[in-house]
Design an enzyme around this catalytic site. Structure first.
Site: not given
Length: 280
Positions: A131-132, A135, A201
């Site tokens: 997930h990071e 980003h 998100e």
């Protein structure tokens, strides 16, 4: 689309910073001060966004020898995503959370708390790291860090003007305006941040699902992290909350109303929907 959202967000926040300076500092001089602050803040956040965010949460860099499994996990995901290896940081707290920061993939950092490594299984931790990295790949890290820095500057100016106002003896001071700006400006800056935070998100969740091919792992991780955040909220500057994978503050009414993140339930439902075969 991300570039358009980035430009719009920074423009509105910068305009708010200039307006606050005009109202609280006063006249053309205040507006010029706001323009200078907006320029310096944007430039500073562009180059130092990672250090600002990392310092805000007390993150410390860790070498491969200090955290080999964490480094190996990130490196494996980077190889799959064709991303350069970011710097790895650990935040010394039992609160479970994580974030990524940096102005571009070549100057990125991933930070995890000590707590998140203790409560998540390996596949769940891998999903959080994916997930990071999503980003980073989407350059959300720059947008969020710059927005947080400008929002912080707005709050600082509003607070400074409010506490210095009693010392100003000129009859032209509009005390009601000072009070309203003190109360409204930081709130407005936060609301503007929300304009893109929730959408990004969802995008990062989907990116993690595609990278790991395991949406349920991230869904389970989010459930654990949400429960942990209610018991052990992460201390830090609220302006940087959009960087974190889960809202770090207690879920009272106001926190939900002005949340920087979609609800955990909505995120989990979205991930489970992806698991049914909608992964691209």
């Amino acid at each position: 689309m991300n570039q358009i959202k980035t430009a719009a967000l920074l423009s509105v926040l910068s305009a708010l910073l200039i307006s606050v300076s005009y109202l609280l500092i006063g006249g053309v001089g205040g507006a010029i001060t706001g323009i200078v602050l907006a320029a310096v803040t944007n430039l500073g956040a562009w180059y130092f966004s990672d250090q600002i965010a990392l310092a805000s949460y007390g993150a410390g860099a860790v070498s491969y020898g200090e955290a080999p499994e964490l480094h190996d996990m990130v490196q494996s995901l980077c190889d799959r995503a064709a991303l350069p290896m970011p710097q790895i940081y650990i935040i010394p707290t039992d609160s479970a959370n994580a974030f990524a920061t940096g102005r571009d993939p070549q100057h990125a950092a991933v930070a995890v708390t000590r707590g998140i490594m203790e409560i998540l299984t390996p596949d769940e931790l891998e999903a959080v790291l994916a997930h990071e990295l999503s980003h980073i790949a989407n350059r959300d890290t720059l947008t969020q860090a710059v927005a947080a820095t400008i929002a912080g500057a707005i709050s600082f100016i509003a607070q400074m003007a409010f506490w210095l106002a009693p010392g100003r003896r000129d009859n032209g001071t509009n005390w009601l305006l000072v009070l309203l700006t003190y109360l409204v400006a930081p709130l407005a800056a936060t609301v503007i941040q929300l304009g893109i935070s929730r959408t990004r998100e969802f995008e990062a969740d989907a990116g993690a699902a595609r990278l790991t091919r395991n949406p349920r792992a991230l869904a389970k991780a989010l459930q654990r992290l949400d429960s942990n955040a209610k018991q052990l909220p992460l201390d830090g500057n609220p302006a940087f909350a959009p960087l974190l994978i889960i809202n770090p503050f207690r879920g009272d009414f106001l926190a939900k109303l002005f949340s920087t993140h979609p609800s955990t339930e909505d995120r989990i439902a979205h991930l489970l929907q992806l698991e049914k075969g909608e992964l691209g």
